[in-house]
Every structure is written in C-alpha cells, then in structure tokens.
Design an enzyme around this catalytic site. Structure first.
Site, PDB file in Angstrom:
ATOM      1  N   CYS A   2      -4.763 -12.159  -1.218  1.00 67.66           N
ATOM      2  CA  CYS A   2      -5.320 -13.437  -0.773  1.00 67.66           C
ATOM      3  C   CYS A   2      -4.331 -14.585  -0.997  1.00 67.66           C
ATOM      4  O   CYS A   2      -3.497 -14.528  -1.893  1.00 67.66           O
ATOM      5  CB  CYS A   2      -6.566 -13.765  -1.562  1.00 67.66           C
ATOM      6  SG  CYS A   2      -7.787 -12.477  -1.471  1.00 67.66           S
ATOM      7  N   TRP A  74      -7.680 -10.948   1.502  1.00 72.92           N
ATOM      8  CA  TRP A  74      -7.354  -9.528   1.486  1.00 72.92           C
ATOM      9  C   TRP A  74      -8.527  -8.899   0.761  1.00 72.92           C
ATOM     10  O   TRP A  74      -8.670  -9.037  -0.451  1.00 72.92           O
ATOM     11  CB  TRP A  74      -6.050  -9.331   0.734  1.00 72.92           C
ATOM     12  CG  TRP A  74      -5.427  -7.988   0.915  1.00 72.92           C
ATOM     13  CD1 TRP A  74      -4.750  -7.533   2.012  1.00 72.92           C
ATOM     14  CD2 TRP A  74      -5.410  -6.922  -0.031  1.00 72.92           C
ATOM     15  NE1 TRP A  74      -4.322  -6.260   1.800  1.00 72.92           N
ATOM     16  CE2 TRP A  74      -4.701  -5.850   0.559  1.00 72.92           C
ATOM     17  CE3 TRP A  74      -5.909  -6.755  -1.319  1.00 72.92           C
ATOM     18  CZ2 TRP A  74      -4.497  -4.646  -0.091  1.00 72.92           C
ATOM     19  CZ3 TRP A  74      -5.708  -5.557  -1.957  1.00 72.92           C
ATOM     20  CH2 TRP A  74      -4.998  -4.512  -1.348  1.00 72.92           C
ATOM     21  N   GLU A 481       9.257  12.965  -5.826  1.00 75.75           N
ATOM     22  CA  GLU A 481       9.169  11.563  -5.426  1.00 75.75           C
ATOM     23  C   GLU A 481      10.526  10.866  -5.583  1.00 75.75           C
ATOM     24  O   GLU A 481      10.930  10.075  -4.728  1.00 75.75           O
ATOM     25  CB  GLU A 481       8.073  10.867  -6.257  1.00 75.75           C
ATOM     26  CG  GLU A 481       7.906   9.382  -6.035  1.00 75.75           C
ATOM     27  CD  GLU A 481       7.599   8.990  -4.590  1.00 75.75           C
ATOM     28  OE1 GLU A 481       7.327   9.857  -3.755  1.00 75.75           O
ATOM     29  OE2 GLU A 481       7.660   7.789  -4.300  1.00 75.75           O
ATOM     30  N   GLU A 488      15.232   8.364   1.546  1.00 80.34           N
ATOM     31  CA  GLU A 488      14.714   7.502   2.616  1.00 80.34           C
ATOM     32  C   GLU A 488      15.404   6.143   2.683  1.00 80.34           C
ATOM     33  O   GLU A 488      15.499   5.575   3.759  1.00 80.34           O
ATOM     34  CB  GLU A 488      13.197   7.349   2.531  1.00 80.34           C
ATOM     35  CG  GLU A 488      12.693   6.556   1.367  1.00 80.34           C
ATOM     36  CD  GLU A 488      11.174   6.512   1.312  1.00 80.34           C
ATOM     37  OE1 GLU A 488      10.534   6.431   2.366  1.00 80.34           O
ATOM     38  OE2 GLU A 488      10.633   6.529   0.193  1.00 80.34           O
ATOM     39  N   HIS A 504      16.608  30.338  -8.427  1.00 79.32           N
ATOM     40  CA  HIS A 504      16.252  31.213  -7.300  1.00 79.32           C
ATOM     41  C   HIS A 504      16.908  30.740  -6.004  1.00 79.32           C
ATOM     42  O   HIS A 504      16.431  31.059  -4.928  1.00 79.32           O
ATOM     43  CB  HIS A 504      14.731  31.269  -7.149  1.00 79.32           C
ATOM     44  CG  HIS A 504      14.059  31.838  -8.362  1.00 79.32           C
ATOM     45  ND1 HIS A 504      14.068  33.183  -8.649  1.00 79.32           N
ATOM     46  CD2 HIS A 504      13.416  31.233  -9.387  1.00 79.32           C
ATOM     47  CE1 HIS A 504      13.431  33.386  -9.803  1.00 79.32           C
ATOM     48  NE2 HIS A 504      13.031  32.213 -10.266  1.00 79.32           N
ATOM     49  N   LYS A 603       6.313   1.566   8.159  1.00 77.27           N
ATOM     50  CA  LYS A 603       5.455   1.429   6.979  1.00 77.27           C
ATOM     51  C   LYS A 603       4.137   2.153   7.170  1.00 77.27           C
ATOM     52  O   LYS A 603       3.574   2.699   6.237  1.00 77.27           O
ATOM     53  CB  LYS A 603       5.223  -0.063   6.695  1.00 77.27           C
ATOM     54  CG  LYS A 603       4.453  -0.332   5.412  1.00 77.27           C
ATOM     55  CD  LYS A 603       5.245   0.102   4.193  1.00 77.27           C
ATOM     56  CE  LYS A 603       4.460   0.031   2.900  1.00 77.27           C
ATOM     57  NZ  LYS A 603       5.032   0.901   1.864  1.00 77.27           N
TER      58      LYS A 603
END
Ligand code: F6R
Length: 608
Positions: A2, A74, A481, A488, A504, A603
């Site tokens: 907001c 918001w 992550e 990215e 492995h 996004k």
C-alpha cells in the site's frame, strides 16, 4: 504494498495526489482512491485496478480542493475491489482514512462498534479504525486519533481528514513508514519519499509511536503518549529511481536486504508462543480436513518449487504426514492419482503462474482440497483456491525471487507446527520452534550485515563458467535454489545436487576450475557432508562452504567459509539461503548484467 500520499496547501490537490500515487505504483497495488474536502462533504473516489481507472474519472472533473489524501491498496483484508479500496469513510460521513498495515484486533473492535450501532460496508480492518476514530471524536481530530490508536494492536501508517477541519491532515505511524514533506505554505505526508520529491526535498522522517497534524500553516507531532518530539528537517538529494529502490542499486538487492522485515510480516499475529500454537486465519475453516489429511501435495514451479521441497522435509519431519512435491507442469499432464483425504497446496509468489494454476485446477477436479500459499493478494490462484495463507512479503519486483522464498519457507515452518500440534507434537517442541522462528529475522539481519566477505567471494568467482551446489537433507533444496539463483541472473551454468549423489556422476566434472558451494550447517548430516567436501578437495575442486557459526571442522578443508548463526536445524534453510542469494546478486552485478530483468525471463509466467 500500500502507498499513502496526503496534501494540504494552496495548489489543486487532485493532480498532485494522482502524480504522487503514480510514483508509488512501483510498490505494486490492486486498487486506488482519493478523498478530498471541497465544500460541506468529503468526496471519495475509489477504483479497483490500475490508476488510470481512477484518473479517468477525476481528470476533467470539477474538484478544486486544496486538501486531500490518496492511497494505493495492496489487499490484505478483503478482496481487491472498489468497496475495500481506501479511503474509508466513517459511517456518519465526516471522517476519511487511508491506512497501510494491519489492525490485528480489528475483529474485537468491530464487535464492540457493532453493539454501538455502527455498520460496515467493506471487509477491511481500516473501516473499523475510521469508525473507532469517529466514536472518540469530540471536536479535536488528533485527540480522537490518539484515543483510537491506544486501543489498536497491529501496525499502521495512517492519514485522516475530517470535514469540519478543512485545513488539517492527521497522521500516525507504527511499523509502517511515513514521512512529512515541507514546502512553502504547503505540507505533504507520504509513505514513501518517491511520492513527494517532485514537490519538496525537505522532509521529516517519522518514527514508530508518533502522531501529528499537517496544515497550511505548519506541522506538529508528538508521541502517542503525548510527550514532545524534536527532530530536524532532512534535505534529500537522491534521484527518484534511487528512492524507489530504497537507495539500493537494484530491486533484487533491496528485496534481499528487506528480508528481516518481510519475515516479521509473514509471521505477524500467527505465532502464539505462550500456548505453542500457530494461527493461520485462511486455514481456520479447513482445520478438520487438515487433521484428516493422509497426504499433502505441493504444486509449484521454480523457486516456489524449491520452497515446497523444504516444506516436504518440514511437514514430514515435524508432523509425520506424507508429502509429495510436484513440478506443476508435470503434474497436470501425467494423469496423477489423487487418493482420498489429499490436501493440495499450490505455491506461487505471483499467484498467476499458469502451470501452477492449471495443476491446482486438476487437483481440485480430482477431489483434493485445494489451498494456496501465495504472495499476491487477489491473484488468480488466491481467488480460485479454497483457502490458504498469504505470505505478506510485499511486492517482489526483481525477477529473481528472494524474499518470497524465505517467506514461503516460513509459512511451511508454521504449517508444519500447526499440523504437528494436531498429531501430538508436544508443547515444548512447538514452543522451541516458535522461539527459534521469532529469532530468524534478526539472524538474517546479522548475515546481511557481514556481506563484505560474500562480495569478495563473488569477485573471485564471477568469471567461472560452471558451479556445483551441494546440500543434504533440508539443505538440499537450498543448494537447488542457490544454483537457480546464480544461473538465472549471472548466466553462469550451475547445478544443484544432493551431496551424496555427486559420486554417481557429477564428480567427473570436478577439477581446480570448478567452484563447489557446499551447504553444510551443523545437523545430523554434518559428518556425511564433511566427507563429501573431502571428496571434492581430493580432486582439487574449490570449496565455498556455508557452515554454522561455531563450527570449525570444515575450516581446514574449505577454500572459503561463510558462517551463519545457529538455529533449530529445521529452520536452517532460512539462514543458509541468504549468502547464496547475495553471492548470485554480486556475481551478476560484477558482470554488469541487468540483475532485475535477466534475459529471457519474466516475473510472472502466464504461458505454458
Ligand atoms: C526464480 C523465479 C522463478 C519463479 C517461478 C514461479 O527466481 O523467480 O523460478 O519462482 O516462475 O513463479 P511463482 O512463484 O510466481 O509461481
């Protein structure tokens, strides 16, 4: 999130307020509105959606008011629509209020006001507050605001006008920023410098627990306990863009740095430490279904999927309910079997990712209770799910997700405690976890304060072509992550692996050119992961280890050590991911890349 702007002076308020609201758009919002005093009534106009909708109704209008307040909302309490948009008017039409933050005890306050005959049009906590102010009003607006706020629990930044005081805007702040702008014969109040720098650069930053009034003649402020304040005026010389980014070079860095606050926001009002319980309002009506749940299905993409993997460890470990985490895009096309008593959670920052939305629809079609863990209020996933939990992390603008991940993991920690309590988790275990959760924001802050070392590591490795990230147990998704974050935004190839899987296959890649980030805090897997580090070093790999504060066992092996504070092992991902976010940010920045808008990425991914 907001935004607030208020103006009193000699200029026409409408264009000024609209311009201020435009400057707040970057924060994200779903509706907007303004209130003006022009004649014997307060005029209010509010619209769902983009500011243009409001602007079209206002421009060419006859409003010549020189005092007004404006808001971008918001949504937190109640859907984004015209009625729930701010400003809110008291039942008698004399007071208008705009509010950022959350009034936590609004239900109790509303009950009291209902018994006194007040009625409510919206679902918001804000409409309760404006009527509470009306209840206390006896000719002095600021005094009424003070009396009302003394009964309020929660957070607020507010601006209030009264039809009988066409020269005054009263404001107050607790936990939600506000700044007063000082012009010549005019004053502004805003939640963000960006909304006012075109009019004045002389400002006074308010602090929590302060309340005051701006008028055409000046500005006064005192503490809520009515003690005096003396504060000097600050002259601002930042550019507008710098201000929107809070002085940070990129939104991503701002979002990494604000995690101590966003994590507090995600937990606010939800941790009942005294009784060792968790309150997640959006799940209240599904508590029976959650008690009966024989299987939990987590559906998500990208970073949200990684948060789901952490959620799997948390829920299985703490609540002993079987969990399956699925890439939403795979789930929807593989004809999944949904057994009875399956509860699904769709996890999404944007709430608009098409694969996650379609997977949720598929799970619902097959009879699973479909709940959401979403950041963006009123988004499609939030609307179509049957209940769920909002992150309350505020808008995430940088394409690479950072603060949403830590808030998602926080929600999973709370959900695991809630489910655990339904299945016999003891008071003491629940309290221990809640106490540890409460410490996380300050521990994240501690890591952020020591980021120089991570900048140095980024300098050493920003030209590397490949990275390997390893982790075990609940820190394995953190390795995934970390690798996703790096690739990215820096375009450096990176892979995340469970540390023991390295032998492995990926071990063949290791040589002196291969940086290996190992997430190795103290936990039951520690001895095993130390052996994995030995395996990397034996092949000349370069090790960057994330370890617990007091752990010196890895010192002799790793080339670089990053320490994080101690916490409950189940909450460690909330701390170990922070250095990885910083490492990827600084690596990309050193390469002069467009950190906030990396190539080929969006996004909100609304195509399959
Ligand atoms: C990574 C990233 C993406 C998103 C993914 C899902 O930094 O931002 O991987 O996590 O596109 O998006 P949401 O959470 O909006 O559904």
């Amino acid at each position: 999130m907001c935004g607030i702007i208020g103006y009193v002076g000699s200029k026409e308020a409408v264009p000024l307020l609209l311009n201020g609201l435009k400057r707040l758009e970057y924060r994200g919002y779903d509706s907007s509105g303004i209130a003006l005093i022009d004649g014997p009534e307060i005029q209010i106009l509010k619209k769902k959606g983009k500011l243009e909708a409001l602007e079209q109704e206002l421009l060419g209008g006859k409003q010549k008011a020189t005092i007004g307040i404006g808001h971008t909302r918001w949504a937190t309490h109640g859907a984004p629509n015209d009625v729930n948009a701010h400003p809110h008017l008291s039942g008698n039409g004399s007071i208008a209020l705009i509010h950022n933050g959350i009034i936590e005890n609004y239900i109790e306050l509303k009950k009291t006001l209902l018994t006194k005959g007040y009625t409510f049009k919206s679902d918001t906590d804000t409409e309760v507050l404006v009527n509470l102010i009306a209840e206390f009003y006896d000719g002095d607006l600021q005094a009424a605001v003070i009396r009302a706020l003394r009964r309020v629990e929660g957070t607020y930044g507010i601006a209030v006008i009264h039809v009988d005081h066409p020269d005054e805007i009263v404001f107050a702040r607790k936990g939600s920023p506000l700044v007063v702008g000082i012009g010549e014969g005019e004053y502004l109040i805003a939640s963000d410098l960006a909304a006012m720098v075109e009019h004045t650069r002389d400002v006074v930053f308010l602090e929590d627990g302060e309340v005051g009034t701006i008028s055409r003649n000046g500005f006064t402020h005192i503490k809520l306990d009515e003690s005096p304040i003396s504060r000097s005026v600050t002259h601002i010389d930042f550019t507008l863009e710098q201000i929107e980014k809070g002085g940070y070079k990129h939104f991503m860095l701002k979002e990494i740095m604000e995690q101590p606050i966003t994590l507090e926001d995600s937990m606010r009002g939800r941790l009942l430490e005294e009784v060792g319980e968790i309150r997640l309002g959006g799940l209240t009506e599904h508590l029976d279904a959650l008690t009966r749940a024989e299987r939990i299905l987590l559906l998500a993409c990208g970073t949200s999927y990684h948060a789901g993997l952490v959620g799997e460890y948390l829920i299985e470990d703490l609540a002993r309910v079987p969990v399956e985490v699925e890439y939403a895009s795979e789930f929807r096309y593989r004809h999944p079997v949904i057994s009875p008593n399956t509860v699904s959670f769709s996890i999404s920052q944007s709430g608009e990712t098409i694969d996650t939305l379609e997977a949720m629809r598929e799970a619902k079609k097959q009879g699973a209770l479909s709940l959401g863990i979403v950041n963006t209020v009123g988004s499609t996933i939030a609307r179509e799910s049957e209940g769920g939990v909002y992150l309350h992390a505020g808008p995430e603008i940088g394409v690479a997700s950072t603060k949403a991940f830590t808030s998602q993991v926080t929600i999973f920690a709370m959900l695991a405690i809630l489910l655990g309590r339904q299945r016999g988790m003891s008071d003491s275990v629940a309290k221990e976890l809640i106490i540890a959760l409460k410490k996380i924001p300050s521990q994240v802050d501690q890591i952020l304060k020591h980021q120089d070392q991570i900048v140095d590591i980024a300098k050493t490795f920003s030209r590397a072509s490949n990275f390997l990230y390893l982790g075990r147990g609940i820190n394995y998704p953190v390795a995934l992550e970390g690798a996703l974050k790096l690739k990215e935004i820096s375009y450096i190839h990176a892979e995340g692996y469970p540390a023991a899987e390295m032998k492995h296959g990926p071990i063949a890649l290791i040589d002196r050119h291969m940086p290996v980030v190992v997430v190795a805090p103290q936990d039951k897997n520690h001895a095993k992961i130390v052996s994995n580090i030995e395996e990397v070093r034996a092949r000349d790999g370069v090790v960057i280890a994330i370890v617990s504060e007091d752990d010196h066992e890895v010192d002799r092996l790793a080339n670089h050590i990053i320490r994080v504070p101690e916490t409950h092992p189940s909450l460690m991902p909330l701390l170990t991911v922070i250095p990885l976010q910083l490492l990827s940010y600084y690596a990309a920045d050193l390469l002069n890349l467009d950190v906030d808008k990396p190539r080929n990425l969006a996004k909100s991914v609304t195509v399959e």
